[in-house]
Design a protein around this motif. Structure first.
Motif, PDB file in Angstrom:
ATOM      1  N   HIS A  53     -22.730  63.261  72.414  1.00  0.00           N
ATOM      2  CA  HIS A  53     -21.827  63.836  71.407  1.00  0.00           C
ATOM      3  C   HIS A  53     -20.847  64.802  72.045  1.00  0.00           C
ATOM      4  O   HIS A  53     -21.037  65.236  73.195  1.00  0.00           O
ATOM      5  CB  HIS A  53     -22.624  64.500  70.277  1.00  0.00           C
TER       6      HIS A  53
ATOM      7  N   SER B   5     -17.060  67.525  70.840  1.00  0.00           N
ATOM      8  CA  SER B   5     -16.180  67.998  69.755  1.00  0.00           C
ATOM      9  C   SER B   5     -14.859  68.465  70.358  1.00  0.00           C
ATOM     10  O   SER B   5     -14.802  68.867  71.523  1.00  0.00           O
ATOM     11  CB  SER B   5     -16.848  69.116  68.937  1.00  0.00           C
TER      12      SER B   5
ATOM     13  N   ARG C 203     -14.042  77.377  62.327  1.00  0.00           N
ATOM     14  CA  ARG C 203     -15.067  76.329  62.180  1.00  0.00           C
ATOM     15  C   ARG C 203     -16.383  76.951  62.626  1.00  0.00           C
ATOM     16  O   ARG C 203     -16.553  77.316  63.783  1.00  0.00           O
ATOM     17  CB  ARG C 203     -14.715  75.122  63.044  1.00  0.00           C
TER      18      ARG C 203
ATOM     19  N   TRP D 163     -27.419  71.087  62.528  1.00  0.00           N
ATOM     20  CA  TRP D 163     -26.094  71.737  62.647  1.00  0.00           C
ATOM     21  C   TRP D 163     -25.592  71.980  61.224  1.00  0.00           C
ATOM     22  O   TRP D 163     -25.196  71.063  60.521  1.00  0.00           O
ATOM     23  CB  TRP D 163     -25.155  70.800  63.401  1.00  0.00           C
TER      24      TRP D 163
HETATM   25  O1  LIG Z   1     -20.483  72.596  67.587  1.00  0.00           O
HETATM   26  C1  LIG Z   1     -20.029  71.876  68.455  1.00  0.00           C
HETATM   27  O2  LIG Z   1     -18.835  71.636  68.545  1.00  0.00           O
HETATM   28  C2  LIG Z   1     -20.953  71.216  69.453  1.00  0.00           C
HETATM   29  C3  LIG Z   1     -22.388  71.507  69.173  1.00  0.00           C
HETATM   30  C4  LIG Z   1     -23.343  70.751  70.041  1.00  0.00           C
HETATM   31  O3  LIG Z   1     -23.014  70.208  71.054  1.00  0.00           O
HETATM   32  C5  LIG Z   1     -24.739  70.697  69.598  1.00  0.00           C
HETATM   33  O4  LIG Z   1     -25.072  71.247  68.541  1.00  0.00           O
HETATM   34  O5  LIG Z   1     -25.560  70.082  70.296  1.00  0.00           O
END
Ligand SMILES: O=C(O)CCC(=O)C(=O)O
Length: 276
Positions: free
Chosen positions: A192, A194, A203, A122
């Motif tokens: 995870h 966000s 962003r 990322w």
């Molecule tokens: O960019 C985000 O907010 C989430 C990204 C995500 O879930 C991922 O890259 O697996």
């Protein structure tokens, strides 16, 4: 000897299921890439938007360059070894004040990639902070099996199905704050999420999801990948070429094909299908 990561970063990936922040390029270099991406968005709004966010590396040279960036690949090689293919990319962009959020989830749940030995990179092309809705991780959850996910299809949830895990109230999440030009790496099973972007700037996350070592297979449909590094693409995948330029016909055709395959895989047995 690792090519880019420190021993401590490699250990933290094994322990936590993610590693962050990792320096990839200068802030100025990231700003150049951002400018190129934003020029492409202005020029081709129908091909680059929240509903057209998947696999842009097949049609846009700026995302292709990022997906094949040697520093990113060096860091990925430090975790998964020297033979690497690219399964796909997703642009996760949240506009200023954007209510879009990502619920707690594990990437591996619907992707069909087995075993779970790939890795997601990322890369931030703008500041990714708590205010602007950076990713948060639950350390160690990559050691769990796949949790139950509930499809919510919630309007502002920018995951395909709005799929969500109930993680309870007392979880100790770690926020992955990145400056432009830094990235995080995460495991397909780490939980995870966000939050919305409460800041006054975009962003922008360019996400390579996932880099795969050769033994990982797509089990739910055609496995379409691009060669990234090391020996030739194994025969259980279909190899896709890199684009020769922006929006050239071959790249458009490959992107349409793989996005159709992804849609069938990601929405398998779902009650509804969204446009992304
Ligand atoms: O960019 C985000 O907010 C989430 C990204 C995500 O879930 C991922 O890259 O697996």
């Amino acid at each position: 000897m690792p090519k880019h990561l420190t021993d401590a970063q490699i250990q933290s990936y094994g322990r936590d299921g993610f590693c962050s922040p990792i320096d990839v390029m200068s802030e100025a270099a990231a700003m150049d890439l951002r400018q190129r991406l934003e020029n492409a968005e202005a020029r081709f709004p129908d091909a680059l938007n929240p509903h057209q966010r998947n696999n842009t590396h097949l049609s846009f040279s700026v995302i292709d360059e990022i997906a094949h960036h040697p520093v990113i690949l060096n860091a990925v090689e430090d975790i998964i070894g020297p033979d690497i293919v690219i399964f796909g990319t997703v642009l996760f962009i949240k506009e200023p004040g954007d209510p879009g959020f990502v619920s707690w989830h594990q990437d591996a749940t619907y992707m069909g990639l087995e075993p779970h030995d790939g890795i997601t990179a990322w890369l931030a092309l703008s500041p990714s902070t708590v205010e602007s809705g950076c990713m948060s991780m639950l350390p160690g959850t990559h050691l769990d099996h796949i949790h139950d996910h509930k499809d919510t299809f919630a309007e502002n949830n920018i995951l395909t199905r709005g799929q969500a895990i109930d993680v309870g109230a007392d979880m100790a999440a770690i926020d992955l704050v990145l400056r432009p030009g830094q990235m995080s790496l995460h495991h397909p099973r780490v939980v995870h999420a966000s939050q919305p972007n409460a800041s006054d700037h975009r962003r922008i996350g360019v996400v390579i999801q996932q880099y795969l070592p050769h033994h990982v297979r797509e089990t739910k449909g055609e496995g379409l990948v691009q060669w990234a590094r090391g020996s030739a693409v194994p025969s259980h995948h279909t190899e896709m070429p890199r684009p020769l330029g922006d929006m050239e016909p071959d790249g458009i055709a490959w992107r349409e094909h793989v996005n159709g395959v992804w849609s069938d895989i990601l929405y398998e047995n779902a009650d509804q299908k969204r446009a992304f």
